[in-house]
Design an enzyme around this catalytic site. Structure first.
Site, PDB file in Angstrom:
ATOM      1  NE  ARG A  25      -3.673   2.098   2.691  1.00 15.31           N
ATOM      2  CZ  ARG A  25      -5.054   2.080   2.381  1.00 15.31           C
ATOM      3  NH1 ARG A  25      -5.503   1.106   1.784  1.00 15.31           N
ATOM      4  NH2 ARG A  25      -5.694   3.238   2.618  1.00 15.31           N
ATOM      5  CG  HIS A  37      -8.053   0.992  -3.187  1.00 18.59           C
ATOM      6  ND1 HIS A  37      -7.498  -0.086  -2.758  1.00 18.59           N
ATOM      7  CD2 HIS A  37      -8.736   1.703  -2.010  1.00 18.59           C
ATOM      8  CE1 HIS A  37      -7.788  -0.213  -1.409  1.00 18.59           C
ATOM      9  NE2 HIS A  37      -8.290   0.808  -0.990  1.00 18.59           N
ATOM     10  CD  GLN A  40     -13.069  -0.708  -0.811  1.00 21.61           C
ATOM     11  OE1 GLN A  40     -11.999  -0.568  -0.072  1.00 21.61           O
ATOM     12  NE2 GLN A  40     -14.205  -1.072  -0.975  1.00 21.61           N
ATOM     13  CG  ASP A  88     -13.132   7.924  -2.194  1.00 26.65           C
ATOM     14  OD1 ASP A  88     -12.885   7.721  -0.630  1.00 26.65           O
ATOM     15  OD2 ASP A  88     -12.340   7.317  -2.701  1.00 26.65           O
ATOM     16  CB  CYS A 122     -13.738   2.843  -0.075  1.00 23.72           C
ATOM     17  SG  CYS A 122     -13.019   4.389   0.018  1.00 23.72           S
ATOM     18  NE  ARG A 145     -10.568  -3.819   0.927  1.00 25.88           N
ATOM     19  CZ  ARG A 145      -9.606  -3.075   1.040  1.00 25.88           C
ATOM     20  NH1 ARG A 145     -10.064  -1.674   1.572  1.00 25.88           N
ATOM     21  NH2 ARG A 145      -8.539  -3.183   1.097  1.00 25.88           N
TER      22      ARG A 145
END
Length: 348
Positions: free
Chosen positions: A117, A144, A147, A241, A282, A310
């Site tokens: 990450r 991402h 996700q 988001d 998310c 996830r």
């Protein structure tokens, strides 16, 4: 005598596959991962998850903090019978005292998967170039993908009656984030109508749109990029988001004044989408900014199903990327090494 590497994946290098972007996968391959996710979720509910990561480990590199990414990968590895190692910038010399190539090669000799990450896509791509084990993009500056596997699965779990994934209209409301780009690529690959709704200054760049249009040539999907918030009408899914992220703190006030209140997801916006629409995010969410707490806690929200998925996604990815390198020893081989080592220890 020169000893061979013990890296499991080095033995099957021709089959090595990374997970840096969903664009590297066909629609069928992504569908296979979704199906594997479904099986793992059912197995977890029955407390009957097969130990398909036993004896394996995932190195987790974090340049950015995360709740869901760290917990989901660490828990997934544990449930599957393996282990996970948390590596912060304080723990390793990523690209500083040690080159990316050396880090990738060293971790490949000790671990079976590398998850990174990172701040810059070049970092995770560099690790993948030199690693002999699968590398997973846990987030970078413009993508991402882990996700998005959770998001696709959540959409699949909450499909409106009579619809398939390719029938959905998905509206991402807000900034052109890494979630926005990855959703754009995945949704158009599956043939959905993907809408990015936001102020013109913060809309998806042309490069992203071109990737989506290439997907559409094969999938018959559709792409809309607009500042017209009325485009939420009739959408099956509304996704929000953050309006600003790490490194954008200096832009915070300008961003908030541009996005608010027009692009804040409210109950009124969800009603305009329709009574069967769902809301996704998310997380973490800045409620009362990109969305209201009423929406997050309301009947349209599936954000905590999405968060749980996830874990479902990471379980599937760890196994999907390593199952071909699993080398199960015979009972004779196990007995041989056990007896040999125990015999030696009895003499020392």
């Amino acid at each position: 005598m020169k000893m061979p590497s013990s890296s499991a994946t080095e033995l099957t290098k021709p089959e090595l596959k990374h997970f840096l972007t969903t664009q590297d996968y066909t629609r069928q391959e992504l569908t296979d991962i979704l199906e594997l996710m479904s099986m793992f979720k059912e197995a977890r509910k029955a407390n009957a998850v097969p130990q398909l990561f036993a004896g394996k480990s995932v190195a987790m590199i974090f340049e950015q903090p995360s709740t869901r990414t760290r917990v989901s990968f660490e828990t997934a590895a544990t449930i599957l019978g393996g282990g996970a190692l948390f590596l912060s910038p304080k723990d390793i010399h990523l690209g500083a005292k040690e080159s990316l190539s050396d880090t990738g090669r060293v971790l490949s000799r000790m671990c079976d998967v590398i998850m990174a990450r990172v701040d810059d896509h070049k970092t995770v791509a560099g690790l993948a170039e030199y690693s002999t084990v699968p590398v997973i993009n846990g987030l970078c500056d413009w993508l991402h993908p882990t996700q998005i596997m959770a998001d696709l699965f959540t959409m699949q779990e909450h499909l409106p009656a009579g619809k398939k994934l390719e029938d959905l209209t998905v509206a991402f409301v807000g900034d052109a984030t890494n979630v926005c780009s990855s959703l754009m690529f995945a949704c158009t690959k599956f043939g959905m109508h993907y809408k990015h709704i936001g102020p013109s200054k913060y809309q998806a760049p042309e490069m992203w749109q071109e990737i989506a249009r290439e997907n559409i040539k094969l999938s018959n999907g559709k792409l809309t990029v607009t500042d017209n918030i009325e485009e939420v009408e009739g959408c099956d899914i509304i996704i929000a988001d953050s309006f600003y992220w790490f490194g954008q703190e200096a832009e915070k006030e300008e961003r908030l004044s541009t996005f608010m209140p027009t692009y804040v997801v409210t109950e009124e916006m969800m009603a305009k989408a329709g009574e069967n629409s769902i809301f996704m995010h998310c997380l973490p969410a800045n409620d009362q900014r990109e969305c209201t707490r009423e929406v997050m806690e309301g009947p349209h929200s599936v954000i905590f199903d999405e968060a749980e998925n996830r874990l479902t996604a990471q379980m599937a990815l760890l196994v999907y990327l390593t199952h071909k390198s699993i080398k199960k020893p015979t009972e004779e081989t196990l007995a041989y090494h056990k007896d040999r080592i125990e015999s030696f220890l009895s003499r020392v």
